[in-house]
Design a protein around this motif. Structure first.
Motif, PDB file in Angstrom:
ATOM      1  N   ASP A 255       0.640  -1.315  -0.135  1.00  0.00           N
ATOM      2  CA  ASP A 255       0.055   0.008   0.157  1.00  0.00           C
ATOM      3  C   ASP A 255       0.811   1.181   0.076  1.00  0.00           C
ATOM      4  OD1 ASP A 255      -2.329  -1.751   0.158  1.00  0.00           O
ATOM      5  OD2 ASP A 255      -2.362  -1.569   2.480  1.00  0.00           O
ATOM      6  N   PRO A 256       0.485   2.435  -0.357  1.00  0.00           N
ATOM      7  CA  PRO A 256       1.130   3.755  -0.130  1.00  0.00           C
ATOM      8  C   PRO A 256       1.541   3.585   1.163  1.00  0.00           C
ATOM      9  CG  PRO A 256      -1.015   4.164  -1.155  1.00  0.00           C
ATOM     10  CD  PRO A 256      -1.106   2.774  -0.727  1.00  0.00           C
ATOM     11  N   ASN A 257       2.817   4.335   1.368  1.00  0.00           N
ATOM     12  CA  ASN A 257       3.480   4.491   2.447  1.00  0.00           C
ATOM     13  C   ASN A 257       4.257   5.646   2.615  1.00  0.00           C
ATOM     14  OD1 ASN A 257       4.901   3.867   5.049  1.00  0.00           O
ATOM     15  ND2 ASN A 257       6.251   2.454   4.172  1.00  0.00           N
ATOM     16  N   ALA A 287       3.320   0.340  18.521  1.00  0.00           N
ATOM     17  CA  ALA A 287       3.091   1.424  17.514  1.00  0.00           C
ATOM     18  C   ALA A 287       2.264   1.064  16.276  1.00  0.00           C
ATOM     19  CB  ALA A 287       4.490   1.702  16.863  1.00  0.00           C
ATOM     20  N   CYS A 288       2.322  -0.409  15.988  1.00  0.00           N
ATOM     21  CA  CYS A 288       1.439  -0.956  15.041  1.00  0.00           C
ATOM     22  C   CYS A 288      -0.156  -0.694  15.307  1.00  0.00           C
ATOM     23  CB  CYS A 288       1.725  -2.432  14.818  1.00  0.00           C
ATOM     24  SG  CYS A 288       3.204  -3.081  14.038  1.00  0.00           S
ATOM     25  N   ARG A 306     -16.183  14.964   6.735  1.00  0.00           N
ATOM     26  CA  ARG A 306     -15.397  15.819   7.897  1.00  0.00           C
ATOM     27  C   ARG A 306     -14.001  16.252   7.495  1.00  0.00           C
ATOM     28  NH1 ARG A 306     -16.464  12.802  13.277  1.00  0.00           N
ATOM     29  NH2 ARG A 306     -15.249  14.627  14.194  1.00  0.00           N
ATOM     30  N   LYS A 307     -13.239  15.357   6.921  1.00  0.00           N
ATOM     31  CA  LYS A 307     -11.715  15.624   6.590  1.00  0.00           C
ATOM     32  C   LYS A 307     -11.420  14.885   5.296  1.00  0.00           C
ATOM     33  CE  LYS A 307      -6.918  15.297   8.206  1.00  0.00           C
ATOM     34  NZ  LYS A 307      -6.269  14.758   9.238  1.00  0.00           N
ATOM     35  N   HIS A 308     -11.652  15.697   4.188  1.00  0.00           N
ATOM     36  CA  HIS A 308     -11.316  14.722   2.726  1.00  0.00           C
ATOM     37  C   HIS A 308      -9.549  14.759   2.543  1.00  0.00           C
ATOM     38  CE1 HIS A 308     -11.751  14.085  -1.212  1.00  0.00           C
ATOM     39  NE2 HIS A 308     -10.948  14.927  -1.654  1.00  0.00           N
ATOM     40  N   ASP A 309      -9.359  13.505   2.460  1.00  0.00           N
ATOM     41  CA  ASP A 309      -8.223  12.917   2.100  1.00  0.00           C
ATOM     42  C   ASP A 309      -8.316  11.624   1.514  1.00  0.00           C
ATOM     43  OD1 ASP A 309      -5.596  12.691   2.117  1.00  0.00           O
ATOM     44  OD2 ASP A 309      -5.139  13.257   3.979  1.00  0.00           O
ATOM     45  N   PRO A 310      -8.165  11.680   0.390  1.00  0.00           N
ATOM     46  CA  PRO A 310      -8.466  10.152  -0.342  1.00  0.00           C
ATOM     47  C   PRO A 310      -7.376   9.183  -0.016  1.00  0.00           C
ATOM     48  CG  PRO A 310      -8.133  11.837  -1.831  1.00  0.00           C
ATOM     49  CD  PRO A 310      -8.185  12.753  -0.634  1.00  0.00           C
ATOM     50  N   ILE A 311      -6.369   9.594   0.385  1.00  0.00           N
ATOM     51  CA  ILE A 311      -5.124   8.609   0.573  1.00  0.00           C
ATOM     52  C   ILE A 311      -5.563   7.530   1.495  1.00  0.00           C
ATOM     53  CG2 ILE A 311      -3.956   9.698   2.554  1.00  0.00           C
ATOM     54  CD1 ILE A 311      -1.393   8.598   1.545  1.00  0.00           C
ATOM     55  N   TYR A 312      -6.507   7.723   2.463  1.00  0.00           N
ATOM     56  CA  TYR A 312      -7.073   6.859   3.336  1.00  0.00           C
ATOM     57  C   TYR A 312      -7.669   5.501   2.819  1.00  0.00           C
ATOM     58  CZ  TYR A 312      -4.810   9.736   6.759  1.00  0.00           C
ATOM     59  OH  TYR A 312      -3.983  10.396   7.452  1.00  0.00           O
ATOM     60  N   GLU A 313      -8.454   5.982   1.627  1.00  0.00           N
ATOM     61  CA  GLU A 313      -9.182   4.777   1.056  1.00  0.00           C
ATOM     62  C   GLU A 313      -8.286   3.866   0.458  1.00  0.00           C
ATOM     63  OE1 GLU A 313     -12.067   4.053   0.569  1.00  0.00           O
ATOM     64  OE2 GLU A 313     -13.407   5.831   1.145  1.00  0.00           O
ATOM     65  N   ALA A 314      -6.756   4.204   0.004  1.00  0.00           N
ATOM     66  CA  ALA A 314      -6.004   3.332  -0.500  1.00  0.00           C
ATOM     67  C   ALA A 314      -5.125   2.647   0.599  1.00  0.00           C
ATOM     68  CB  ALA A 314      -4.804   3.909  -1.231  1.00  0.00           C
ATOM     69  N   LEU A 315      -5.331   2.870   1.995  1.00  0.00           N
ATOM     70  CA  LEU A 315      -4.663   2.318   3.063  1.00  0.00           C
ATOM     71  C   LEU A 315      -5.725   1.454   3.947  1.00  0.00           C
ATOM     72  CD1 LEU A 315      -2.885   5.289   4.388  1.00  0.00           C
ATOM     73  CD2 LEU A 315      -2.021   3.679   3.022  1.00  0.00           C
ATOM     74  N   VAL A 316      -6.677   1.089   3.355  1.00  0.00           N
ATOM     75  CA  VAL A 316      -7.705   0.372   4.027  1.00  0.00           C
ATOM     76  C   VAL A 316      -7.054  -1.177   4.423  1.00  0.00           C
ATOM     77  CG1 VAL A 316      -9.915  -1.102   3.916  1.00  0.00           C
ATOM     78  CG2 VAL A 316      -9.669   1.175   2.738  1.00  0.00           C
ATOM     79  N   GLY A 317      -6.468  -1.536   3.473  1.00  0.00           N
ATOM     80  CA  GLY A 317      -5.563  -2.981   3.859  1.00  0.00           C
ATOM     81  C   GLY A 317      -4.492  -2.889   4.746  1.00  0.00           C
ATOM     82  N   THR A 318      -4.199  -1.588   5.076  1.00  0.00           N
ATOM     83  CA  THR A 318      -2.849  -1.535   5.910  1.00  0.00           C
ATOM     84  C   THR A 318      -3.298  -1.814   7.256  1.00  0.00           C
ATOM     85  OG1 THR A 318      -1.552   0.110   4.445  1.00  0.00           O
ATOM     86  CG2 THR A 318      -1.161   0.262   6.736  1.00  0.00           C
ATOM     87  N   VAL A 319      -4.447  -1.468   7.495  1.00  0.00           N
ATOM     88  CA  VAL A 319      -4.920  -1.723   9.260  1.00  0.00           C
ATOM     89  C   VAL A 319      -4.938  -3.004   9.602  1.00  0.00           C
ATOM     90  CG1 VAL A 319      -7.103  -1.237  10.734  1.00  0.00           C
ATOM     91  CG2 VAL A 319      -6.428   0.352   9.149  1.00  0.00           C
ATOM     92  N   PRO A 320      -5.549  -4.054   8.915  1.00  0.00           N
ATOM     93  CA  PRO A 320      -5.370  -5.268   9.468  1.00  0.00           C
ATOM     94  C   PRO A 320      -3.847  -5.875   9.205  1.00  0.00           C
ATOM     95  CG  PRO A 320      -6.552  -5.307   7.076  1.00  0.00           C
ATOM     96  CD  PRO A 320      -6.269  -3.962   7.703  1.00  0.00           C
ATOM     97  N   CYS A 321      -3.006  -5.468   8.194  1.00  0.00           N
ATOM     98  CA  CYS A 321      -1.633  -5.610   8.140  1.00  0.00           C
ATOM     99  C   CYS A 321      -0.911  -5.333   9.596  1.00  0.00           C
ATOM    100  CB  CYS A 321      -0.957  -5.430   6.821  1.00  0.00           C
ATOM    101  SG  CYS A 321      -1.587  -5.899   5.358  1.00  0.00           S
TER     102      CYS A 321
END
Length: 337
Positions: A255-257, A287-288, A306-321
């Motif tokens: 994912d984007p990092n 920290a994880c 409430r806070k527009h920032d589309p990068i977080y759509e690309a980070l959905v898979g980062t949370v379970p990882c």
């Protein structure tokens, strides 16, 4: 599209004009002119601009961080606090930008403002390409060790009483619970395990809170500036080593990092810092959980409008990882990472 105020004046122009009047009076520079004010940086950490100014002192550039208008001046939106923290650290010789001016109230076009030195330096990628990934990791750890030396009396004065490791972790876990993430159940299992195994006799000190390669500028083989002090606190010093380690973990996810794909093993980072692997492991797992919480909560803010920032759509898979890595570290330590 350029945002405009109710009277049709573009928002950036309104900030520029108000900033020019304020700084001219503050510095007793009647000839000061801010010739341009442009958005600066990634845009993921508040509103940041680059100002080009002209005065009797000559031509200068400043970095200007502002609060988000209409949002309470607390937490990450309290730029006055960020300015006070950086000013105190700069006076101690820490690698932070010099603070030129602070307006802690929403008085500059309805925004609080901190005006900073523009530090010239290279990003982590430039250093990695010329000197290698290990050189980046070594320099980052040396920079972290310089922050570690900040006197605790100063930290208490500017940041309050130190949090214990579990108190700090609980604060971030609470954010994850409020995110309503599907991963909250797994996070709770890791959280309970970490709280039950909280390290004792942990050194307390400065916690930047988001210490990763993307927030560092390098020059001459050293860190010359640590940026983005939105969530600084007084707590366990090893928390920032955990944050740095998470940046390297994330390079494996695909994912984007924005924290920096620096290729260095976690046990190497621990050795460079001078801490035992077992002691480092707790803070890296913690920290994880913290970064899983930050991403999940910001995703919720983005989806709610409430806070527009589309990068977080690309980070959905980062949370379970991140939570999987936290669980593995709790069970097996750093040996495989």
């Amino acid at each position: 599209m350029t945002m405009a105020t109710g009277n049709g004046v573009p928002e950036v122009e309104r900030i520029r004009a108000s900033l020019e009047i304020w700084l001219g009076g503050l510095w007793d520079e009647s000839t000061l002119r801010i010739n341009s004010l442009e958005p600066f940086g990634s845009g993921h950490s508040g509103a940041t601009f680059l100002a080009a100014a002209q005065s009797a002192r000559g031509s200068e550039e400043f970095v200007v961080r502002t609060s988000v208008p209409g949002v309470k001046l607390s937490g990450p939106n309290d730029v006055g606090r960020q300015g006070r923290v950086m000013a105190a650290l700069w006076s101690e010789g820490a690698p932070v930008p010099q603070v030129h001016a602070i307006e802690p109230d929403a008085a500059i076009a309805d925004r609080a403002v901190v005006v900073l030195e523009r530090v010239v330096g290279d990003d982590w990628c430039t250093v990695a390409n010329s000197q290698g990934h290990r050189a980046v990791g070594e320099a980052a750890v040396r920079g972290l060790q310089r922050l570690r030396d900040t006197p605790n009396e100063l930290l208490t004065a500017i940041l309050g009483t130190a949090e214990s490791p579990s108190e700090e972790l609980a604060r971030w876990f609470g954010l994850l619970e409020r995110s309503e993430s599907e991963s909250a159940g797994e996070a709770k299992r890791v959280f309970d395990r970490l709280v039950g195994d909280e390290p004792s006799n942990t050194p307390m000190g400065l916690v930047h809170g988001d210490f990763h390669y993307g927030n560092l500028l390098f020059r001459g083989g050293e860190v010359v500036a640590v940026l983005d002090w939105e969530i600084a606190s007084h707590g366990p010093s090893l928390s920032d080593l955990g944050a740095l380690a998470v940046a390297s973990l994330r390079r494996r996810y695909g994912d984007p990092n924005p924290t920096g794909d620096v290729d260095i093993r976690l046990d190497e980072l621990a050795a460079l810092y001078g801490v035992e692997h077992d002691a480092a492991a707790w803070f890296i797992a913690s920290a994880c959980v913290k970064y899983a919480a930050i991403i999940a909560y910001n995703l919720r803010l983005h989806r709610s409008g409430r806070k527009h920032d589309p990068i977080y759509e690309a980070l959905v898979g980062t949370v379970p990882c991140l939570l999987d890595d936290a669980s593995d570290i709790v069970e097996h330590g750093l040996s495989d990472l």
